[in-house]
Design a protein around this motif. Structure first.
Motif, PDB file in Angstrom:
ATOM      1  N   HIS A 150       0.775  -1.244   0.000  1.00 41.19           N
ATOM      2  CA  HIS A 150       0.000   0.000   0.000  1.00 41.19           C
ATOM      3  C   HIS A 150       0.803   1.288   0.000  1.00 41.19           C
ATOM      4  CE1 HIS A 150      -2.850  -3.049   1.567  1.00 41.19           C
ATOM      5  NE2 HIS A 150      -3.710  -2.374   0.834  1.00 41.19           N
ATOM      6  N   SER A 151       2.074   1.258   0.383  1.00 39.47           N
ATOM      7  CA  SER A 151       2.821   2.519   0.438  1.00 39.47           C
ATOM      8  C   SER A 151       3.356   2.851  -0.940  1.00 39.47           C
ATOM      9  CB  SER A 151       3.986   2.419   1.436  1.00 39.47           C
ATOM     10  OG  SER A 151       5.161   1.967   0.789  1.00 39.47           O
ATOM     11  N   SER A 152       3.982   4.009  -1.050  1.00 34.24           N
ATOM     12  CA  SER A 152       4.552   4.379  -2.359  1.00 34.24           C
ATOM     13  C   SER A 152       6.050   4.095  -2.410  1.00 34.24           C
ATOM     14  CB  SER A 152       4.264   5.848  -2.667  1.00 34.24           C
ATOM     15  OG  SER A 152       4.917   6.669  -1.732  1.00 34.24           O
ATOM     16  N   HIS A 153       6.539   3.238  -1.496  1.00 33.57           N
ATOM     17  CA  HIS A 153       7.961   2.838  -1.509  1.00 33.57           C
ATOM     18  C   HIS A 153       8.888   4.036  -1.352  1.00 33.57           C
ATOM     19  CE1 HIS A 153       6.451  -1.054  -2.755  1.00 33.57           C
ATOM     20  NE2 HIS A 153       5.815  -0.472  -3.744  1.00 33.57           N
ATOM     21  N   HIS A 154       8.412   5.041  -0.616  1.00 34.61           N
ATOM     22  CA  HIS A 154       9.191   6.257  -0.395  1.00 34.61           C
ATOM     23  C   HIS A 154       9.992   6.097   0.898  1.00 34.61           C
ATOM     24  CE1 HIS A 154       9.995  10.456   0.590  1.00 34.61           C
ATOM     25  NE2 HIS A 154       9.519  10.861  -0.579  1.00 34.61           N
ATOM     26  N   THR A 155       9.361   6.271   2.036  1.00 37.37           N
ATOM     27  CA  THR A 155      10.056   6.183   3.324  1.00 37.37           C
ATOM     28  C   THR A 155       9.082   5.648   4.371  1.00 37.37           C
ATOM     29  OG1 THR A 155      11.374   8.126   2.737  1.00 37.37           O
ATOM     30  CG2 THR A 155      11.355   7.490   5.060  1.00 37.37           C
ATOM     31  N   ASP A 156       9.531   4.672   5.128  1.00 37.89           N
ATOM     32  CA  ASP A 156       8.691   4.118   6.185  1.00 37.89           C
ATOM     33  C   ASP A 156       9.545   3.896   7.416  1.00 37.89           C
ATOM     34  OD1 ASP A 156       6.055   3.516   4.629  1.00 37.89           O
ATOM     35  OD2 ASP A 156       7.652   2.750   3.347  1.00 37.89           O
ATOM     36  N   SER A 157       8.906   4.057   8.582  1.00 36.52           N
ATOM     37  CA  SER A 157       9.644   4.008   9.844  1.00 36.52           C
ATOM     38  C   SER A 157       8.995   3.033  10.815  1.00 36.52           C
ATOM     39  CB  SER A 157       9.663   5.421  10.440  1.00 36.52           C
ATOM     40  OG  SER A 157      10.426   5.444  11.616  1.00 36.52           O
ATOM     41  N   ILE A 158       9.843   2.339  11.589  1.00 36.53           N
ATOM     42  CA  ILE A 158       9.334   1.473  12.652  1.00 36.53           C
ATOM     43  C   ILE A 158       9.770   2.062  13.991  1.00 36.53           C
ATOM     44  CG2 ILE A 158      11.367  -0.066  12.556  1.00 36.53           C
ATOM     45  CD1 ILE A 158       9.534  -2.384  13.349  1.00 36.53           C
ATOM     46  N   VAL A 159       8.855   2.033  14.973  1.00 42.14           N
ATOM     47  CA  VAL A 159       9.218   2.382  16.337  1.00 42.14           C
ATOM     48  C   VAL A 159       9.290   1.067  17.101  1.00 42.14           C
ATOM     49  CG1 VAL A 159       8.641   3.738  18.372  1.00 42.14           C
ATOM     50  CG2 VAL A 159       7.964   4.559  16.100  1.00 42.14           C
ATOM     51  N   THR A 160      10.463   0.710  17.554  1.00 44.35           N
ATOM     52  CA  THR A 160      10.643  -0.597  18.194  1.00 44.35           C
ATOM     53  C   THR A 160      11.863  -0.582  19.092  1.00 44.35           C
ATOM     54  OG1 THR A 160      10.790  -2.985  17.768  1.00 44.35           O
ATOM     55  CG2 THR A 160      12.097  -1.570  16.345  1.00 44.35           C
ATOM     56  N   GLU A 161      11.861  -1.449  20.089  1.00 44.33           N
ATOM     57  CA  GLU A 161      13.052  -1.662  20.914  1.00 44.33           C
ATOM     58  C   GLU A 161      13.650  -3.038  20.627  1.00 44.33           C
ATOM     59  OE1 GLU A 161      14.407   0.766  23.007  1.00 44.33           O
ATOM     60  OE2 GLU A 161      12.911   1.907  21.868  1.00 44.33           O
ATOM     61  N   ASP A 162      13.100  -3.707  19.632  1.00 47.20           N
ATOM     62  CA  ASP A 162      13.479  -5.088  19.366  1.00 47.20           C
ATOM     63  C   ASP A 162      14.411  -5.149  18.151  1.00 47.20           C
ATOM     64  OD1 ASP A 162      13.122  -8.007  19.677  1.00 47.20           O
ATOM     65  OD2 ASP A 162      12.073  -7.834  17.760  1.00 47.20           O
ATOM     66  N   GLU A 163      15.629  -5.657  18.355  1.00 48.03           N
ATOM     67  CA  GLU A 163      16.620  -5.701  17.282  1.00 48.03           C
ATOM     68  C   GLU A 163      16.120  -6.464  16.070  1.00 48.03           C
ATOM     69  OE1 GLU A 163      19.846  -4.565  16.702  1.00 48.03           O
ATOM     70  OE2 GLU A 163      19.457  -3.260  18.409  1.00 48.03           O
TER      71      GLU A 163
END
Lengths: 445, 445
Positions: free
Chosen positions: B338-351
């Motif tokens: 669904h995204s436009s393959h531009h930029t996406d971010s994850i918020v996580t503490e898990d390596e």
């Protein structure tokens, strides 16, 4: 259109296979290549039987005058060491360095905020190529090594062989973690047409063939095209050319393998060497059975020679207006207007002429005192070759595995509160970007 | 078509200017940039007068309801420090390292036979961009610095201003060795249509604008297209997300500059944080005046809060089927679809989640605990930005000057007889390729 749904299924399966493969270590791709070699060896008898079927059908076409015998020869997988070198090619590609996962730019934007540009596959490739059946295996190996899924369309003349080669590849993939739809083969132009519409699934089209094939594909798709079209290469013999070098380079560029895209079609003569170097070069070319289409001045020189060179009457003709022989000190302007921007060579002893030629000629390869035939991925030291790109975007000239990868940017904040851009700026209390470049071979997360 | 001849003249002049420029040292391009700044300063009054004409015409359009007031604001060259920063941008680009002439691969193929891959301009660029008039100067500076000729088409709303800016640029170029047709401006879509046919002269089209603009151009040209289209960016809040980071990154990604292509449109929630992190994030977004379109589970959580968050009734709505809020541990599959393959971010503490996200999400930028708004050429440390490419071929993500160059291969034989490929091979008396890579910054001839 009928076939559109089938094409969409193929394209979707390819994209799904590509996405799944992104979480599989690249070592599994190497393992897949070794499995492919094993599977091809196991299926050798069936594949060569299919190849005989293709050859018999082709022989009928040749007999009926609908196919050239040179095309027929290219279909034959048993010719010389073709089978063995096809297998060896798979092993060779497996053993090349991994073109993916390499960091080409690393920058610490702030304390604890690291940016990495890392090489990665492009996605799904649609590769359209000529009749030679072994290309199925070559291209599949290159795609797998570089982490791309691929849909392959070979020449229809090798359909029977290609189908079994593809089947062996898929059987091998099914023994690995990589989905077997990673490499798929299609047989018809209708499928190609339908796939060219599917830019949501297909990321790059690689047509190898004639200029008209490449242009036709460029005209009919939104998907980026990396064309591998015919070359139209030239050798310019400069005023200061050494006669021995001129002879060797003209003959090698033209005759080493005349059908190759890096063979020279055009010889451009500086007017000052018309009566000195040119006769020597012409005699060598005539002795090598080359037909010369000459413009008026170069023709006049040949006719004035005494004794007349061998083959003069049979192999020398006046040129059409788009002449094969020219003479101009502004050779690079002529080349830019008439060549295909593939590879062009100058024979010269003059530093300034060499420099001007290399910079002024707008071609993928500009050579000094070297044959145009050096334009080749193996000769350039890439270890393999996807082909020779006649485009100038992304990959230009001979393309190795690097031409099948792109990059993405990975960024990680180790900051206690993560990182947001609102903290940066010029006002009071705002942070400034640190921008400290550093060396990194791989992404550490 | 009328205009086709005019377009052909423009394209031919651009190609001729490009070819001529290849023999001019790159220092002259830097000098041209300084001349441009001087010329713009000298023509300031006339340019700002033309800008007032554009603004008055635009005001009438706004009054008639045919133009947005935000577009009108973008036309204004006198707003804030826009004029000064436009001039400073030219100087900044002039002072960046030369992206051309750099050797990126050097290989000694044989004794005395050296191959160099050297960065060089692409050729003639056709750049189509939005209304802001200062973009004419930005793009001209980038093209000149990288050695490309360019044909520029800005928004028609800024035609008067753009014409004077282009005129100043051409006047400046006429004071240098670079042909003044190196940078040309066009005004009409008909000219663009005609130019899109001329792949013999134009080497790359760079459209900056909506997805439909980019697709329309891709549909109508054989020329390669480096599209700069809208972004559709997402933030995924993982099971292990730190609540403070989640709040900061969601708010910054969405609100720092909502109209930018790197602003987030979509928040994806792991189901396990629906009742923990999500309420905090939602309240922060609502407090920042963001409207939330929620799927059923995320909506239910907000309605169950006591006391009810501020703005709940005015700013929270159920989402359409293509929901803005989602929850899935398979976030990257959803993003890829669904995204436009531009930029996406994850918020996580898990390596492991971070690593899987960065590799599995097929976008130009994949970030961990950092705002999507960092996707920007200046923030990445490139010193300038052509734009953010939404393609994946040639240049992907934020594009600096490197994205406006390609490479060519220069080869020189120092051998006494030149070099021909016929000498190499596996038989008796044949030479083997040496393939000794070496370091070189520049081509020595």
């Amino acid at each position: 259109m009928p076939g559109d749904n089938a094409a969409a299924s193929i394209a979707k399966a390819a994209k799904a296979a590509f996405e799944a493969s992104q979480l599989i270590p690249s070592s599994e791709r190497v393992r897949a290549l070794h499995e492919i070699r094993k599977e091809l060896e196991a299926a050798k008898d069936a594949i060569l039987q299919a190849n005989r079927t293709d050859l018999e059908a082709a022989q009928k076409e040749v007999d009926a005058g609908r196919m050239s015998s040179s095309l027929l020869k290219r279909l034959d997988l048993t010719k010389g060491d073709k089978w063995e070198s096809m297998l060896q090619g798979v092993t060779d590609v497996a053993e090349l360095p991994d073109p993916t996962g390499n960091v080409t730019y690393a920058n610490e934007l702030d304390d604890g905020l690291e940016l990495y540009r890392v090489s990665c596959p492009i996605g799904v490739l649609l590769v359209i190529f000529e009749a030679r059946p072994e290309v199925v295996v070559n291209i599949a190996a290159l795609a797998i090594k570089s982490g791309n899924a691929a849909i392959l369309k070979g020449g229809k003349e090798s359909n029977e062989t290609s189908q079994l080669l593809s089947k062996a590849i898929q059987t091998a993939l099914s023994k690995t973690a990589i989905p077997s739809t990673y490499i798929q083969a299609i047989q018809t132009r209708a499928e190609v047409s339908a796939l060219l519409e599917l830019d949501q699934y297909i990321d790059l089209v690689i047509p190898r063939g004639s200029n008209s094939l490449v242009r036709n594909i460029q005209n009919n798709t939104r998907i980026p095209v990396m064309g591998h079209a015919d070359g139209l290469c030239s050798v310019f013999i400069d005023e200061s050319a050494d006669v021995k070098k001129a002879v060797r380079i003209a003959v090698d560029s033209k005759t080493d393998y005349p059908a190759a895209c890096n063979a020279a079609e055009t010889l451009i003569l500086h007017e000052k060497i018309l009566s000195t170097v040119w006769p020597e070069v012409a005699m060598a070319l005539l002795a090598a059975d080359v037909t010369l289409l000459c413009d008026e001045p170069s023709l006049a020189v040949l006719h004035s020679l005494s004794p007349a060179p061998a083959n003069l009457s049979s192999h020398v003709q006046p040129s059409t207006p788009r002449s094969v022989f020219h003479r101009t000190p502004q050779s690079h302007a002529w080349i830019n207007a008439h060549s295909s921007h593939h590879t062009d060579s100058i024979v010269t002893e003059d530093e300034r002429a060499a420099s001007t030629f290399c910079r002024g000629v707008d071609s993928a390869g500009t050579f000094v005192n070297a044959s145009t035939r050096f334009a080749d991925g193996f000769r350039y030291g890439f270890g393999t070759e996807v082909g020779i790109s006649t485009g100038r975007i992304h990959a230009r000239g001979p393309v190795g595995l690097e031409g099948l990868v792109t990059y993405k940017y990975m960024m990680r904040s180790k900051g206690e509160q993560g990182h947001v851009v609102g903290e940066f700026g010029v006002g009071e209390g705002k942070k400034r970007y640190k921008h400290r470049k550093f060396d990194a071979a791989h992404v550490p997360f």
